[in-house]
Design an enzyme around this catalytic site. Sequence first.
Site, short mmCIF file in Angstrom:
data_model
loop_
_atom_site.label_atom_id
_atom_site.label_comp_id
_atom_site.label_asym_id
_atom_site.label_seq_id
_atom_site.Cartn_x
_atom_site.Cartn_y
_atom_site.Cartn_z
N SER A 199 -11.51 5.76 -60.16
CA SER A 199 -10.55 5.69 -59.06
C SER A 199 -11.06 5.32 -57.44
O SER A 199 -12.01 5.81 -57.08
CB SER A 199 -9.66 7.05 -58.95
OG SER A 199 -8.81 7.22 -58.06
N GLY A 214 6.28 -0.14 -71.02
CA GLY A 214 5.85 0.98 -70.73
C GLY A 214 6.81 2.02 -69.98
O GLY A 214 7.55 1.53 -69.22
N LYS A 261 1.16 13.16 -65.61
CA LYS A 261 2.51 12.91 -65.06
C LYS A 261 3.74 13.50 -65.35
O LYS A 261 4.56 13.91 -64.30
CB LYS A 261 2.60 11.19 -64.42
CG LYS A 261 1.76 10.66 -63.61
CD LYS A 261 1.95 9.30 -63.40
CE LYS A 261 0.83 8.41 -62.66
NZ LYS A 261 1.26 7.19 -62.14
N SER A 283 -8.90 5.99 -54.83
CA SER A 283 -8.31 6.91 -54.27
C SER A 283 -9.11 7.84 -53.31
O SER A 283 -8.77 8.05 -52.11
CB SER A 283 -7.41 7.91 -55.11
OG SER A 283 -6.13 7.31 -55.68
N GLY A 316 6.11 5.50 -69.55
CA GLY A 316 5.27 6.65 -69.09
C GLY A 316 5.54 6.95 -67.71
O GLY A 316 6.64 6.75 -67.12
N GLN A 336 1.34 3.59 -52.66
CA GLN A 336 1.77 4.88 -53.19
C GLN A 336 0.81 5.96 -52.67
O GLN A 336 1.26 6.99 -52.11
CB GLN A 336 1.75 5.02 -54.68
CG GLN A 336 0.22 4.82 -55.35
CD GLN A 336 -0.57 6.10 -55.30
OE1 GLN A 336 0.07 7.22 -55.09
NE2 GLN A 336 -1.77 5.89 -55.39
#
EC number: 1.1.1.25
Length: 296
Positions: free
Chosen positions: A22, A133, A73, A24, A135, A265
């Site tokens: 990641s 997808g 999630k 992030s 999800g 995001q």
Amino acid sequence: MTERIDGHTLLIGLMAYPIRHSMSPTMHNNAFAKLGLNYAYLAFEIDNKKLPSAIESIRTLDMRGSNVSMPNKQKVLPLLDKLDPAAEMCGAVNTIVNDDGILTGYTTDGIGFMKSLDDEGINIRGHKMTLAGAGGAGTAIAVQAALDGVSEMSIFNLHDAEWENAKHNVDLINERTSCHATLHELEDRDDFKKEIQDSYIYTDATGVGMKPLEDKTLVDDPSWLRKDLIVFDTVYAPRTTKLMKVAQEAGVEHVFNGLGMMLEQGAAAFKLWTGEDMPVDYIRHILFDEDAAAQK
């Protein structure tokens, strides 16, 4: 980092599996440092089995909050106290905010998807999208794109655990937005090809293309893709996915990975935790420069 961390530093996490790839932590920690905010952001490899105790640790450790990503999630919803209306509509959460032990779930993935396209000067409103997808990320993208004005959407999914969620997404979009959504079986390759070729943008919101499936793609035939089609893969590690390579082979002009979506995001989540605007241009420079250097 050592100059910033002290006895007052608040922790923010990222809970997903796998997650060591990641970007992030780089994004948020650099943003905290730039603005002089006393937070630290760490990644934790948490799967569905570990998720309940991990979420409780947000309260126990008085963390400011956490991001959650695949495969958590949707599984995280019953573990939270409240849901933002958009998260409730999506049935998925990627951001948790802790206010004195009250955990509220939000979704910023769809916002990040649309904003990343806007950043590239691409407007998909009023156009048709084929989306693979259903999800957490796929749901957020579908709902936000429909709310923002995408006129038609063909959603493809396997007959797996997410099929019922895909049906729910389609019904929700048709009931609450002006977008016309239809559900299709991903196993039907002829139908998949037809819908992609009839679309303005093809978006892959599955995990195909990231580890351990980095050598896989749902679209392996370049003839499926027009040069003026927009191809968007939400995966950003590896930076150039198998789908992107197929699209480049087909001469597609606009091919994107999920790095821009991840940035935008993240900026939305940053605002929820800190009340401050992320210095997006500064962080984009760091992420994209490191990305370019890694490709050399």
